[in-house]
Design a protein around this motif. Structure first.
Motif, PDB file in Angstrom:
ATOM      1  N   PHE A  78       0.783  -1.306   0.051  1.00 54.50           N
ATOM      2  CA  PHE A  78      -0.108   0.032  -0.075  1.00 54.50           C
ATOM      3  C   PHE A  78       0.860   1.215  -0.036  1.00 54.50           C
ATOM      4  N   ILE A  79       0.761   2.073  -1.164  1.00 51.32           N
ATOM      5  CA  ILE A  79       1.687   3.080  -1.365  1.00 51.32           C
ATOM      6  C   ILE A  79       0.976   4.171  -1.630  1.00 51.32           C
ATOM      7  N   VAL A  80       0.994   5.344  -0.738  1.00 51.63           N
ATOM      8  CA  VAL A  80       0.184   6.586  -0.963  1.00 51.63           C
ATOM      9  C   VAL A  80       0.487   7.101  -2.389  1.00 51.63           C
ATOM     10  N   GLY A  81      -0.463   7.389  -3.007  1.00 51.40           N
ATOM     11  CA  GLY A  81       0.053   8.100  -4.318  1.00 51.40           C
ATOM     12  C   GLY A  81       0.225   7.064  -5.649  1.00 51.40           C
ATOM     13  N   GLU A  82      -0.062   5.750  -5.109  1.00 52.63           N
ATOM     14  CA  GLU A  82      -0.033   4.795  -6.213  1.00 52.63           C
ATOM     15  C   GLU A  82      -1.302   4.202  -6.269  1.00 52.63           C
ATOM     16  N   LYS A  83      -1.848   3.232  -7.341  1.00 55.69           N
ATOM     17  CA  LYS A  83      -2.914   2.499  -7.528  1.00 55.69           C
ATOM     18  C   LYS A  83      -3.426   1.903  -6.066  1.00 55.69           C
ATOM     19  N   PHE A  84      -4.365   1.903  -5.669  1.00 52.51           N
ATOM     20  CA  PHE A  84      -5.089   1.286  -4.554  1.00 52.51           C
ATOM     21  C   PHE A  84      -4.781  -0.549  -5.153  1.00 52.51           C
ATOM     22  N   PRO A  85      -4.235  -1.088  -4.342  1.00 53.10           N
ATOM     23  CA  PRO A  85      -3.938  -2.658  -4.699  1.00 53.10           C
ATOM     24  C   PRO A  85      -4.817  -3.618  -4.728  1.00 53.10           C
ATOM     25  N   LEU A  86      -6.014  -3.427  -4.076  1.00 51.13           N
ATOM     26  CA  LEU A  86      -7.044  -4.479  -3.818  1.00 51.13           C
ATOM     27  C   LEU A  86      -8.014  -4.064  -4.811  1.00 51.13           C
ATOM     28  N   PRO A  87      -8.755  -5.087  -5.253  1.00 50.74           N
ATOM     29  CA  PRO A  87     -10.003  -4.721  -6.044  1.00 50.74           C
ATOM     30  C   PRO A  87     -10.927  -4.090  -5.115  1.00 50.74           C
ATOM     31  N   ILE A  88     -11.815  -3.212  -5.677  1.00 49.12           N
ATOM     32  CA  ILE A  88     -13.046  -2.755  -5.064  1.00 49.12           C
ATOM     33  C   ILE A  88     -14.258  -2.895  -5.944  1.00 49.12           C
ATOM     34  N   ARG A  89     -15.258  -3.579  -5.289  1.00 46.45           N
ATOM     35  CA  ARG A  89     -16.353  -4.096  -6.040  1.00 46.45           C
ATOM     36  C   ARG A  89     -17.240  -2.886  -6.596  1.00 46.45           C
ATOM     37  N   ARG A  90     -17.406  -2.073  -5.662  1.00 51.53           N
ATOM     38  CA  ARG A  90     -18.132  -0.762  -6.060  1.00 51.53           C
ATOM     39  C   ARG A  90     -17.567   0.445  -5.937  1.00 51.53           C
ATOM     40  N   GLN A  91     -17.240   0.942  -7.433  1.00 47.62           N
ATOM     41  CA  GLN A  91     -16.318   2.082  -7.199  1.00 47.62           C
ATOM     42  C   GLN A  91     -17.155   3.358  -7.517  1.00 47.62           C
ATOM     43  N   GLN A  92     -17.565   3.693  -6.380  1.00 43.22           N
ATOM     44  CA  GLN A  92     -18.424   4.974  -5.985  1.00 43.22           C
ATOM     45  C   GLN A  92     -18.094   5.825  -4.902  1.00 43.22           C
ATOM     46  N   ASP A  93     -18.638   6.871  -4.776  1.00 45.91           N
ATOM     47  CA  ASP A  93     -18.276   7.586  -3.442  1.00 45.91           C
ATOM     48  C   ASP A  93     -18.925   6.959  -2.337  1.00 45.91           C
ATOM     49  N   GLY A  94     -18.250   6.566  -1.197  1.00 41.78           N
ATOM     50  CA  GLY A  94     -18.971   6.195  -0.022  1.00 41.78           C
ATOM     51  C   GLY A  94     -17.828   5.348   0.501  1.00 41.78           C
ATOM     52  N   ALA A  95     -18.313   4.605   1.554  1.00 41.11           N
ATOM     53  CA  ALA A  95     -17.424   3.811   2.453  1.00 41.11           C
ATOM     54  C   ALA A  95     -17.753   2.181   2.112  1.00 41.11           C
ATOM     55  N   MET A  96     -16.740   1.676   2.709  1.00 36.62           N
ATOM     56  CA  MET A  96     -16.918   0.197   2.605  1.00 36.62           C
ATOM     57  C   MET A  96     -15.998  -0.317   3.919  1.00 36.62           C
ATOM     58  N   PHE A  97     -16.672  -1.399   4.642  1.00 36.53           N
ATOM     59  CA  PHE A  97     -16.169  -1.946   5.800  1.00 36.53           C
ATOM     60  C   PHE A  97     -16.162  -3.716   5.447  1.00 36.53           C
ATOM     61  N   GLN A  98     -14.803  -4.109   5.424  1.00 39.90           N
ATOM     62  CA  GLN A  98     -14.473  -5.499   5.196  1.00 39.90           C
ATOM     63  C   GLN A  98     -13.798  -6.087   6.213  1.00 39.90           C
ATOM     64  N   ILE A 140     -12.483   1.483   3.734  1.00 47.55           N
ATOM     65  CA  ILE A 140     -12.336   2.167   2.758  1.00 47.55           C
ATOM     66  C   ILE A 140     -12.964   3.131   2.557  1.00 47.55           C
ATOM     67  N   LEU A 141     -12.759   4.611   2.444  1.00 50.33           N
ATOM     68  CA  LEU A 141     -13.449   5.512   2.159  1.00 50.33           C
ATOM     69  C   LEU A 141     -13.068   6.080   0.773  1.00 50.33           C
ATOM     70  N   GLN A 142     -14.017   5.950  -0.141  1.00 47.26           N
ATOM     71  CA  GLN A 142     -13.738   6.301  -1.507  1.00 47.26           C
ATOM     72  C   GLN A 142     -14.603   7.682  -1.949  1.00 47.26           C
ATOM     73  N   LEU A 143     -13.880   8.510  -2.300  1.00 45.22           N
ATOM     74  CA  LEU A 143     -14.507   9.984  -2.965  1.00 45.22           C
ATOM     75  C   LEU A 143     -13.706  10.231  -4.093  1.00 45.22           C
ATOM     76  N   SER A 144     -14.622  10.985  -4.875  1.00 42.54           N
ATOM     77  CA  SER A 144     -14.102  11.614  -6.146  1.00 42.54           C
ATOM     78  C   SER A 144     -13.659  13.148  -5.910  1.00 42.54           C
ATOM     79  N   ARG A 145     -14.229  13.824  -4.920  1.00 40.28           N
ATOM     80  CA  ARG A 145     -13.976  15.160  -4.880  1.00 40.28           C
ATOM     81  C   ARG A 145     -13.438  15.175  -3.461  1.00 40.28           C
ATOM     82  N   HIS A 146     -12.079  15.649  -3.366  1.00 42.62           N
ATOM     83  CA  HIS A 146     -11.188  15.601  -2.329  1.00 42.62           C
ATOM     84  C   HIS A 146     -10.285  16.818  -2.531  1.00 42.62           C
ATOM     85  N   ASP A 147      -9.523  16.866  -1.291  1.00 40.89           N
ATOM     86  CA  ASP A 147      -8.332  17.755  -1.246  1.00 40.89           C
ATOM     87  C   ASP A 147      -7.363  17.507  -0.521  1.00 40.89           C
ATOM     88  N   VAL A 148      -6.184  18.027  -0.445  1.00 42.40           N
ATOM     89  CA  VAL A 148      -5.065  17.850   0.501  1.00 42.40           C
ATOM     90  C   VAL A 148      -5.359  17.981   2.007  1.00 42.40           C
TER      91      VAL A 148
END
Length: 187
Positions: free
Chosen positions: A7-27, A36-44
């Motif tokens: 897991f390297i910040v700035g690189e592609k997330f290395p695990l498959p995510i079934r639903r690629q949409q804004d929101g959170a996943m608990f596994q 995993i928190l997924q957001l399309s709009r974010h900042d530093v």
């Protein structure tokens, strides 16, 4: 978390995510516990808030579905979010083991949904009370497994009856995560 995954910040997330949409996943799986928190709009500022900011997690269970509730200062202005969990979506080979559950940590990942890149990550040690709720839920679900269709139907019904805030009021366990400021090494 599994040793073979980088897991390297700035690189592609290395695990498959079934639903690629804004929101959170608990596994919870063979690799441990992940949020995993997924957001399309974010900042530093959001990435830094995720990495070091104050958070609160809670567990709520209804109709054999476990919800991880979350509140993250600096990303969400107020209120609670929720991420439902069930073993139903996992292949049996991916189910958590005693070894994976021995890792008393919740691994947090903040992912850009557009680029699928890892923006920030953090590990949260979980309290015994929090872990106990998770272990008891997993034991019940192993004895009485849900199909994926049953799980989806139950989640939709619960969402129709309860808000995340209402779930939080009846949480079985709460985990406060304080702000952590870490010193960065100078080059």
């Amino acid at each position: 978390m599994a040793n073979y995954t980088n897991f390297i910040v700035g690189e592609k997330f290395p695990l498959p995510i079934r639903r690629q949409q804004d929101g959170a996943m608990f596994q919870i799986d063979i690799n441990g516990m992940m949020f995993i928190l997924q957001l399309s709009r974010h900042d530093v500022i959001a990435a830094e808030a995720f990495r070091t900011g104050k958070m609160t997690f809670a567990l709520y269970e209804e109709d054999d579905v476990l919800f991880l509730l979350y509140q993250i200062d600096g990303i969400f202005k107020d209120g609670w979010g929720d991420a439902p969990f069930s073993l139903a979506a996992l292949k049996e080979a991916q189910h958590p083991t005693d070894k994976s559950l021995a890792d008393a940590c919740l691994h947090l990942y903040f992912v850009d949904t557009t680029l699928q890149s890892l923006l920030a990550m953090r590990d949260i040690p979980l309290s015994d009370a929090f872990l106990q709720v998770i272990r008891e839920h997993l034991e019940r679900e192993r004895r009485h497994p849900l199909t994926e269709a049953e799980y989806v139907k139950r989640v939709k019904a619960i969402w129709a009856r309860r808000t995340s805030e209402a779930m939080r009021k009846n949480a079985l366990a709460v985990q406060e995560v304080p702000m952590t400021l870490t010193k960065r090494a100078h080059a």
